[in-house]
Design an enzyme around this catalytic site. Structure first.
Site, PDB file in Angstrom:
ATOM      1  N   HIS A 426      63.361 -78.198  63.001  1.00 54.95           N
ATOM      2  CA  HIS A 426      64.757 -79.057  63.182  1.00 54.95           C
ATOM      3  C   HIS A 426      65.918 -78.152  62.853  1.00 54.95           C
ATOM      4  O   HIS A 426      66.878 -78.345  63.565  1.00 54.95           O
ATOM      5  CB  HIS A 426      64.476 -80.242  61.879  1.00 54.95           C
ATOM      6  CG  HIS A 426      65.841 -80.894  61.908  1.00 54.95           C
ATOM      7  ND1 HIS A 426      66.926 -80.543  60.930  1.00 54.95           N
ATOM      8  CD2 HIS A 426      66.239 -82.126  62.354  1.00 54.95           C
ATOM      9  CE1 HIS A 426      67.983 -81.542  61.085  1.00 54.95           C
ATOM     10  NE2 HIS A 426      67.373 -82.315  61.972  1.00 54.95           N
ATOM     11  N   CYS A 758      70.338 -42.113  84.493  1.00 59.71           N
ATOM     12  CA  CYS A 758      70.279 -43.171  83.461  1.00 59.71           C
ATOM     13  C   CYS A 758      70.979 -42.755  82.208  1.00 59.71           C
ATOM     14  O   CYS A 758      70.422 -42.865  80.963  1.00 59.71           O
ATOM     15  CB  CYS A 758      68.784 -43.398  83.242  1.00 59.71           C
ATOM     16  SG  CYS A 758      67.785 -41.828  82.778  1.00 59.71           S
TER      17      CYS A 758
END
Length: 825
Positions: A426, A758
């Site tokens: 919830h 990279c």
């Protein structure tokens, strides 16, 4: 059954999803699945529903409309409190009498349902379904009551009456008042279904979403699972197991694309009690239940495929509830509704917002992150719902768990932290709807945090949420994705290492993953030296052995833990941009780094200079690590062949010689990874001068290169990149380094090999990105937060190069770059 034009009771199988006004969203959806998806293999427990006509008839027969209107008017005029009004209205329902035809219709339907089940007084679930449920701008889910394990006609009639009354719970009345709904304009339907015995030994229940609830990544299925009845998962009072599946590969039998399995603590489970007094109760789980997975892999795959079928039928992402009968072992879908949070975000596809947390304090607690934002604020600790009036608006709400009674103060909170709950609790669901950053399932938040303490709540670092001490610096960036032009020849990829944060980047228009570092996953997710797993029984370090035993609960064969965790981590990365390439670099720890892993000291030699020591390719064929590398290969093989992520490319780091390349490929072949089989590509890090000098020879063994500019600079210039004394000399744009890079690119292009870079250089230095584009590099891979800036630079460089070439007629555009670099220097 009532056969008039206004039926009082109707079988669920006769309903369609358009019948919301007749039986509410919950019951109409159940009817849709029973009638339309039963032939597709979706099992839904049968039952019946009272209609909105029955609700209005009950009001008229007991003369409740006028009485309710008067009570509500008194409350709205503040002549009575909300609690007094709610109690009075509910009492009217509970003391009402059933109209004879309605009572008979319910009794008849229940007898027929019992007869079909082959029993008398069948145990059923009795659920409320409001006629205004699941509207685009309002949700009534969880506001009305559900009664489980109801047996017998009198008990059923009483439960139906209580469901009617629950339309006027305090929180439901308050919600309708705030939303401007007529208190007498909404009807309530009661759904009655055969109980799934998820309370029995082996029974379980949970929730399933057909997207990632935090990032909105729509190519995955999320499943939460716990023992016993499902209410604990929804209420957030239990920490469930969590499983992720990749939808595009689910239909490709025999692939098994389970990309994450996380075991929850599952300390309690809800079972049936005494129907007359306590219909349900929580009991502790056994140690065996806590250590076990709730679902088998086959059950995970089955539920995932069902979720995809339901999603295709409804045409939108879905929020489903499921249960497993402990007596029969059968899985059932017990509820389905469209997912409403991400479907309402109109700007999600066109813009991208990121948060960065800087200068943060130490970690005080962590749990499951909800959302992707970060905020700072002052803690307000509220232990029970009785004390919610003490909440200070604008504070960080800290509590054990939430239910609908907490919603009013959740709306006033800056962030939420709970001890218990998972991604589908919830607290998580409501926080998501409110756009409230939340960390749920933190375990000890109410113990370590206190009212008045300043904290930073970060949900911007993946699926783990962090609570940091103090007020950190938080920066945000919003980018219009539609404004990004496509690049022509130079791909822009991203470096991703953290699987937990991978989904948040799925909307980026990247060309794939240019670098996924295995050592990050090993250090953070696995934590154990692979050789310590291979030789677990012979470990002499008692403390390390105890830690390994704790981390590998459920794995009788310890090396399987390494293979599973590694394969799942890379699956999460490969899934984000599938089918675009994902370049996975095999392990490149230095010996001192390997030694810091659990059990690592027994397997690593001491080196004076680990940076250029026993690392990378040299380890893979060495007797010291060959068994560990075999586990790495097994993980990649599972990733590609069992899960189906054939977009994974293997990259070998720190390969010093051509002979070493031969030996590594041979060891890979011995472990089932053969270059070229099933499209397997193998790349090499180009980070040693020998890689450039003998680039042509290396192309015989590798399909592509990735330039590691840090190590290449270090070894070309002979500089320790960690040396403070030499920091001013360390420059990726030194002429010698640029020559190395240009040479490597030229050879790769000549040989038809792809070559990328990279490093961080293109992010930090625009002129470096220009140099790479002009030299003809295939791709540039950068960190995600640098992607937008580098993408724009690459496009600008390509456009400038195109204009320059057109004006001059030159084909060697790199010539112009050397002039630019020298002038810049």
């Amino acid at each position: 059954m009532d056969s008039s034009d206004n039926p009082l009771v109707i079988e669920l199988g006769q309903l369609r999803r358009g019948d919301v006004s007749l039986v509410g969203g919950k019951n109409s959806s159940l009817g849709e699945m029973i009638s339309q998806l039963g032939t597709a293999g979706i099992p839904v427990p049968r039952g019946f529903a009272t209609t909105s006509h029955a609700y209005w008839q009950y009001l008229e027969a007991n003369h409740l409309r006028e009485a309710i209107a008067a009570l509500v008017a008194d409350w709205q005029c503040r002549r009575s409190t909300l609690a007094e009004t709610g109690q009075a209205v509910r009492s009217l329902f509970l003391h009402g009498r059933w109209p004879a035809d309605q009572e008979q219709a319910i009794r008849t339907a229940y007898r027929e349902l019992s007869r079909r089940a082959g029993t008398k007084n069948l145990h059923v679930a009795v659920r409320s379904s409001a006629s205004a449920e699941d509207l685009p701008d309002a949700s009534f889910a969880g506001q009305q009551e559900t009664y489980l394990n109801v047996s017998g006609e009198e008990a059923l009639l009483d439960a139906c009456r209580r469901c009617f009354a629950s339309l006027f719970t305090d929180r439901a009345m308050n919600y309708r008042q705030a939303r401007g709904f007529d208190p007498l304009g909404i009807a309530l339907s009661v759904g009655v279904q055969q109980m799934v015995r998820s309370d029995a030994v082996g029974g379980a229940a949970g929730v399933m979403f057909t997207l990632d609830t935090e990032s909105g990544f729509d190519q995955m299925v999320l499943i939460n699972a716990a023992w016993g009845l499902g209410e604990n998962v929804v209420q957030g009072t239990v920490d469930p197991d969590e499983y992720h599946l990749f939808k595009p590969l689910l239909a490709r039998d025999p692939l098994r694309p389970i990309i994450k399995k996380a075991r929850g603590s599952k300390e309690i489970k809800m079972v049936y009690g005494d129907p007359a007094t306590t219909p349900t109760r929580n009991v502790p789980t056994s140690r065996a239940e806590r250590d076990a997975w709730v679902l088998s892999d086959e059950e995970i795959l089955t539920l995932g495929r069902w979720g995809c079928i339901v999603e295709r039928h409804y045409g939108c992402p879905m929020d489903l509830e499921w249960a497993r009968d402990g007596e029969s072992g059968q899985l059932w879908v017990v509820q389905a509704r469209p997912e409403t949070v991400h479907s309402q975000r109109q700007d999600a596809a066109s813009s991208f917002k990121t948060f960065q947390v800087k200068r943060r304090g130490r970690v005080l607690a962590k749990g499951v992150s909800v959302g992707d934002a970060a905020v700072s604020g002052r803690v307000c600790l509220i232990e029970t719902a009785h004390d919610i009036d003490r909440f200070v608006p604008g504070s960080v709400l800290v509590t054990k768990a939430t239910d609908p009674d907490w919603v009013p103060i959740m709306k006033q909170a800056t962030a939420l932290i709970t001890d218990h709950g998972g991604r589908t609790s919830h607290a998580a669901i409501v926080s998501r709807e409110l756009g409230l950053p939340a960390v749920v399932g933190a375990g000890n938040a109410t113990y370590v945090l206190h009212t008045g303490r300043d904290v930073t709540v970060s949900c911007a670092e993946g699926d783990v949420g962090f609570i940091y001490d103090g007020l950190a610096d938080i920066s945000t960036q919003v980018v219009d994705l539609a404004s990004l032009p496509p690049s022509r020849a130079t791909g822009v990829m991203v470096n991703l290492a953290n699987p937990a944060a991978a989904y948040r980047w799925w909307r980026l228009p990247v060309d794939g993953i240019g670098l996924a570092r295995m050592e990050f996953v090993v250090a953070n997710s696995i934590q154990i030296h692979p050789m310590a797993l291979v030789h677990f029984e012979h470990l002499k370090d008692a403390d390390a052995k105890q830690q390994i035993a704790r981390l590998t609960v459920g794995y009788d064969h310890k090396p399987d833990y390494f293979v599973d965790k590694l394969a799942q981590a890379f699956a999460a990365l490969c899934a984000v941009f599938y089918p675009k390439p994902a370049i996975i670099r095999m392990s490149d720890f230095k010996t001192n780094e390997y030694a810091r892993l659990i059990g690592g000291e027994a397997f690593e030699p001491h080196e004076e200079n680990p940076m250029i020591g026993f690392r990378g390719a040299s380890r893979y064929y060495s007797p010291r690590y060959r068994e560990g590398f075999a586990l790495e290969c097994r993980a990649i093989k599972r990733l590609r062949e069992t899960m189906g992520f054939t977009n994974a490319i293997v990259m070998i780091p720190f390969c010093r010689t051509v002979h070493e390349a031969e030996r590594v490929l041979e060891v890979m072949r011995d472990n089932g990874l053969v270059r070229g089989d099933a499209g397997l590509q193998v790349y090499m890090m180009c980070e040693i001068p020998s890689n450039v000098i003998l680039a042509s020879a290396f192309t015989r063994y590798f399909d592509g290169f990735s330039i590691g500019s840090n190590d290449l600079t270090q070894l070309t210039l002979g500089i320790d990149r960690d040396s403070d004394e030499l920091a001013d000399l360390f420059a990726e744009q030194d002429e010698a380094v640029l020559w190395m890079i240009r040479q490597a690119i030229a050879v790769a292009r000549q040989k038809g090999c792809k070559i990328g870079i990279c490093g961080q250089g293109p992010s930090d230095h625009p002129e470096f990105a220009q140099f790479l584009v002009e030299a003809g590099i295939s791709s540039i891979s950068v960190t995600p937060d640098s992607f937008f800036a580098v993408k724009k630079r690459v496009v600008a460089c390509e456009e400038a190069l195109s204009r320059q070439t057109a004006l001059s007629g030159e084909t060697d555009a790199a010539h112009y770059h050397l002039v630019d670099i020298h002038e810049a220097a």
